[in-house]
Design a protein around this motif. Structure first.
Motif, PDB file in Angstrom:
ATOM      1  N   ASP A  50       0.850  -1.194   0.000  1.00  0.00           N
ATOM      2  CA  ASP A  50       0.000   0.000   0.000  1.00  0.00           C
ATOM      3  C   ASP A  50       0.883   1.242   0.000  1.00  0.00           C
ATOM      4  OD1 ASP A  50      -2.531  -1.346   0.207  1.00  0.00           O
ATOM      5  OD2 ASP A  50      -2.013  -1.797   2.283  1.00  0.00           O
ATOM      6  N   GLY A  51       0.449   2.280  -0.713  1.00  0.00           N
ATOM      7  CA  GLY A  51       1.136   3.560  -0.633  1.00  0.00           C
ATOM      8  C   GLY A  51       2.152   3.831  -1.723  1.00  0.00           C
ATOM      9  N   PHE A  52       2.423   2.853  -2.603  1.00  0.00           N
ATOM     10  CA  PHE A  52       3.330   3.105  -3.738  1.00  0.00           C
ATOM     11  C   PHE A  52       2.574   3.829  -4.854  1.00  0.00           C
ATOM     12  CE2 PHE A  52       7.163  -0.007  -3.624  1.00  0.00           C
ATOM     13  CZ  PHE A  52       7.372   0.284  -2.292  1.00  0.00           C
TER      14      PHE A  52
ATOM     15  N   TYR B  57       3.216   3.215 -12.099  1.00  0.00           N
ATOM     16  CA  TYR B  57       3.921   4.192 -11.268  1.00  0.00           C
ATOM     17  C   TYR B  57       3.950   5.551 -11.972  1.00  0.00           C
ATOM     18  CZ  TYR B  57       7.422   6.549  -8.503  1.00  0.00           C
ATOM     19  OH  TYR B  57       8.061   7.471  -7.722  1.00  0.00           O
TER      20      TYR B  57
ATOM     21  N   THR C 125       3.167   7.674  -5.823  1.00  0.00           N
ATOM     22  CA  THR C 125       3.000   8.635  -4.732  1.00  0.00           C
ATOM     23  C   THR C 125       4.273   9.443  -4.501  1.00  0.00           C
ATOM     24  OG1 THR C 125       3.616   6.907  -3.174  1.00  0.00           O
ATOM     25  CG2 THR C 125       1.260   7.273  -3.518  1.00  0.00           C
ATOM     26  N   THR C 126       5.373   9.000  -5.082  1.00  0.00           N
ATOM     27  CA  THR C 126       6.634   9.733  -4.949  1.00  0.00           C
ATOM     28  C   THR C 126       7.051  10.234  -6.326  1.00  0.00           C
ATOM     29  OG1 THR C 126       7.750   7.609  -5.113  1.00  0.00           O
ATOM     30  CG2 THR C 126       7.443   8.511  -2.901  1.00  0.00           C
TER      31      THR C 126
ATOM     32  N   VAL D  57       9.854  10.143  -8.525  1.00  0.00           N
ATOM     33  CA  VAL D  57      11.127   9.625  -9.018  1.00  0.00           C
ATOM     34  C   VAL D  57      11.070   9.614 -10.539  1.00  0.00           C
ATOM     35  CG1 VAL D  57      12.748   7.697  -8.948  1.00  0.00           C
ATOM     36  CG2 VAL D  57      11.289   8.169  -6.973  1.00  0.00           C
TER      37      VAL D  57
ATOM     38  N   VAL E 231      14.601  -1.845  -5.562  1.00  0.00           N
ATOM     39  CA  VAL E 231      14.511  -0.665  -6.427  1.00  0.00           C
ATOM     40  C   VAL E 231      13.797   0.463  -5.690  1.00  0.00           C
ATOM     41  CG1 VAL E 231      13.440   0.239  -8.541  1.00  0.00           C
ATOM     42  CG2 VAL E 231      14.595  -1.986  -8.579  1.00  0.00           C
ATOM     43  N   ALA E 232      12.718   0.111  -4.977  1.00  0.00           N
ATOM     44  CA  ALA E 232      11.938   1.115  -4.264  1.00  0.00           C
ATOM     45  C   ALA E 232      12.782   1.785  -3.180  1.00  0.00           C
ATOM     46  CB  ALA E 232      10.699   0.467  -3.657  1.00  0.00           C
TER      47      ALA E 232
ATOM     48  N   HIS F 120      15.614   4.071  -4.769  1.00  0.00           N
ATOM     49  CA  HIS F 120      15.186   5.281  -5.468  1.00  0.00           C
ATOM     50  C   HIS F 120      14.171   6.108  -4.688  1.00  0.00           C
ATOM     51  CE1 HIS F 120      17.220   4.310  -9.305  1.00  0.00           C
ATOM     52  NE2 HIS F 120      17.047   3.069  -8.900  1.00  0.00           N
ATOM     53  N   GLY F 121      13.759   5.625  -3.540  1.00  0.00           N
ATOM     54  CA  GLY F 121      12.816   6.394  -2.727  1.00  0.00           C
ATOM     55  C   GLY F 121      11.363   6.246  -3.143  1.00  0.00           C
ATOM     56  N   ILE F 122      11.065   5.180  -3.888  1.00  0.00           N
ATOM     57  CA  ILE F 122       9.667   4.954  -4.278  1.00  0.00           C
ATOM     58  C   ILE F 122       8.819   4.615  -3.056  1.00  0.00           C
ATOM     59  CG2 ILE F 122       8.182   3.335  -5.566  1.00  0.00           C
ATOM     60  CD1 ILE F 122      10.404   3.169  -7.658  1.00  0.00           C
ATOM     61  N   ASP F 123       9.472   4.093  -2.020  1.00  0.00           N
ATOM     62  CA  ASP F 123       8.719   3.587  -0.863  1.00  0.00           C
ATOM     63  C   ASP F 123       8.557   4.614   0.259  1.00  0.00           C
ATOM     64  OD1 ASP F 123      11.323   3.736  -0.059  1.00  0.00           O
ATOM     65  OD2 ASP F 123      11.490   1.664   0.645  1.00  0.00           O
ATOM     66  N   GLU F 124       8.857   5.886  -0.040  1.00  0.00           N
ATOM     67  CA  GLU F 124       8.800   6.879   1.038  1.00  0.00           C
ATOM     68  C   GLU F 124       7.405   7.004   1.640  1.00  0.00           C
ATOM     69  OE1 GLU F 124      10.474  10.432  -0.626  1.00  0.00           O
ATOM     70  OE2 GLU F 124      12.504   9.610  -0.527  1.00  0.00           O
ATOM     71  N   LYS F 125       6.396   6.784   0.837  1.00  0.00           N
ATOM     72  CA  LYS F 125       5.020   6.930   1.352  1.00  0.00           C
ATOM     73  C   LYS F 125       4.346   5.571   1.525  1.00  0.00           C
ATOM     74  CE  LYS F 125       4.514  11.622  -0.254  1.00  0.00           C
ATOM     75  NZ  LYS F 125       3.949  12.527  -1.269  1.00  0.00           N
ATOM     76  N   ALA F 126       5.160   4.515   1.569  1.00  0.00           N
ATOM     77  CA  ALA F 126       4.579   3.183   1.764  1.00  0.00           C
ATOM     78  C   ALA F 126       3.866   3.127   3.102  1.00  0.00           C
ATOM     79  CB  ALA F 126       5.674   2.122   1.706  1.00  0.00           C
ATOM     80  N   GLU F 127       2.769   2.392   3.121  1.00  0.00           N
ATOM     81  CA  GLU F 127       1.985   2.272   4.352  1.00  0.00           C
ATOM     82  C   GLU F 127       2.088   0.856   4.893  1.00  0.00           C
ATOM     83  OE1 GLU F 127      -1.845   3.372   2.850  1.00  0.00           O
ATOM     84  OE2 GLU F 127      -1.027   5.271   2.087  1.00  0.00           O
ATOM     85  N   ASP F 128       1.868   0.751   6.207  1.00  0.00           N
ATOM     86  CA  ASP F 128       1.832  -0.577   6.819  1.00  0.00           C
ATOM     87  C   ASP F 128       0.681  -1.374   6.225  1.00  0.00           C
ATOM     88  OD1 ASP F 128       4.005  -0.363   8.404  1.00  0.00           O
ATOM     89  OD2 ASP F 128       2.919   0.289  10.192  1.00  0.00           O
TER      90      ASP F 128
END
Lengths: 270, 140
Positions: A5-7, A171, A176-177, A179, B64-65, B68-76
């Motif tokens: 979630d959140g990607f 993506y 959400t980011t 890149v 990769v995430a 590159h910072g793709i996972d900065e807003k990843a949620e639990d």
């Protein structure tokens, strides 16, 4: 390649969820033909549902085995190619979708809001890509078990970066980011080509093993039985396959009569 | 006499018989039941035993995430506290056992749900096929 979630943002996740739902609905219809129907059609018979269920369970199990692909990186089977080749593309989409659903709900692997994204990447994209590559190669290569195994290898190899490209596209639409998309594309495809090699090895070994004992149960190679049919058709009488059967007669006696006629002709000319 | 035998072996009606074809192709023959049980045992062995030796490194997407910072807003994950989260069985201390039990449950659950779905698809097919077509003896 389970997206948490959140990607991907919620609008794109929801839209992709709708795409996945439509694809699953289409697959439920398409799987009817692959799983059931008359003799020679799909897996057929009582065995179809348990075998397809086993393919899903086997993919679940194989996905637990992460193998190292590069420094500090691992990969695991996606199973799209394996499912498509063994049970057919529509049933294959359903197999992978069931696996992803179980993983998301029971094992907290792959986000619940990202379920549509994951089904789209790993089932809706990877399965048909693998099947098209597989069938294309099987038609081009000389007939035989080795060709089926080789085609499985390549189909699986291609399917993994295809899923990675699908993720990159989603993506680009709703990440959400922020890149740079070129970087994401290069990194995703690069590492997933490596993972694809592992996918290819596992898929080729598994398909090869089933081909060795029951080639008739490999959906993608079921027409390899055709040469025998052709041989018998040329040696005997042309088989009235697909021809409407007159009332009161079944196909088998009709064929026997033709064979009998043929034999009579031979004896007459001898 | 020999002519009769030759005609019989090339009779087109053989083409409708899967068993005869498989044997004619020279394939070693195992029953569907044998194949199913072997496949299930393999799945249980992979998920219940060998999974302990799987690489614990992040997978391709995770790496990769993270890079590159793709996972900065990843949620639990909403189910992160579920009894089988991350393929570990809650309250089972031994990691080998904890992962193995989770794997076996996963194989069983996937098999059950998958078979149920495909069984339902097939049932609908058979229900709708009553008026569809008579067997033609050919390939579908």
């Amino acid at each position: 390649m389970h997206v948490p979630d959140g990607f991907i943002d919620l609008p794109v996740s929801a839209a992709t969820g709708a795409v996945a739902a439509v694809a699953v609905a289409v697959s439920l219809r398409g799987a009817r033909r692959e799983l059931g129907g008359g003799p020679g059609e799909g897996l057929g018979g009582e065995r179809a549902a348990p075998l397809a269920g086993l393919v899903a369970a086997f993919i679940f199990a194989a996905q637990m085995l992460n193998f190292p692909v590069a420094a500090g990186t691992s990969g695991h089977l996606l199973g799209g190619a394996l499912a498509a080749i063994l049970v057919g593309p529509y049933t294959g989409v359903l197999c992978v979708s069931v696996v992803l659903l179980m993983q998301g709900v029971l094992f907290a692997d792959g986000g619940l809001t990202a379920l549509g994204v994951n089904i789209t990447d790993m089932a809706v994209v990877a399965v048909p890509v693998a099947y098209v590559v597989f069938r294309g190669l099987v038609k081009m290569l000389p007939r035989g078990r080795g060709a089926v195994t080789a085609a499985s290898f390549v189909a699986a190899l291609v399917s993994v970066p295809a899923a990675a490209v699908a993720f990159t596209g989603l993506y680009a639409l709703g990440g959400t980011t922020d890149v740079e998309i070129g970087k994401v594309f290069a990194a995703m495809v690069g590492v997933h080509v490596l993972i694809g090699i592992g996918e290819a090895v596992i898929t080729a070994l598994t398909v090869g093993a089933v081909m060795a004992v029951r080639p008739d149960l490999v959906y993608g190679a079921r027409d390899l039985r055709a040469p025998l049919r052709l041989a018998s058709a040329t040696a005997g009488a042309p088989a009235p396959a697909g021809a409407p059967v007159p009332a009161g007669a079944t196909a088998v006696p009709a064929a026997r009569r033709q064979a009998q006629d043929n034999q009579d002709n031979k004896e007459a000319s001898a | 006499m020999s002519a009769t035998n030759a005609t019989d072996t090339t009779n087109p009606s053989n083409a409708t018989d899967t068993t005869a074809e498989t044997q004619a192709a020279g394939a070693p023959k195992v029953s569907v039941k044998w194949l199913w049980i072997t496949g299930l045992l393999a799945a249980l062995l992979l998920a219940g035993g060998l999974s302990y030796y799987a690489s614990a490194s992040p997978d391709g997407l995770e790496k990769v995430a993270a890079d590159h910072g793709i996972d900065e807003k990843a949620e639990d994950h909403a189910a992160k506290d579920s009894p089988l989260a991350d393929y570990q069985t809650k309250d089972v201390g031994n990691p080998r056992l904890s992962g193995g039990i989770a794997g076996v449950i996963g194989v069983g659950a996937t098999l059950a749900v998958g078979t149920g779905v495909f069984w339902a698809v097939r049932r609908r097919t058979l229900a709708g096929a009553g008026t569809a077509q008579a067997p033609t003896g050919g390939e579908g």
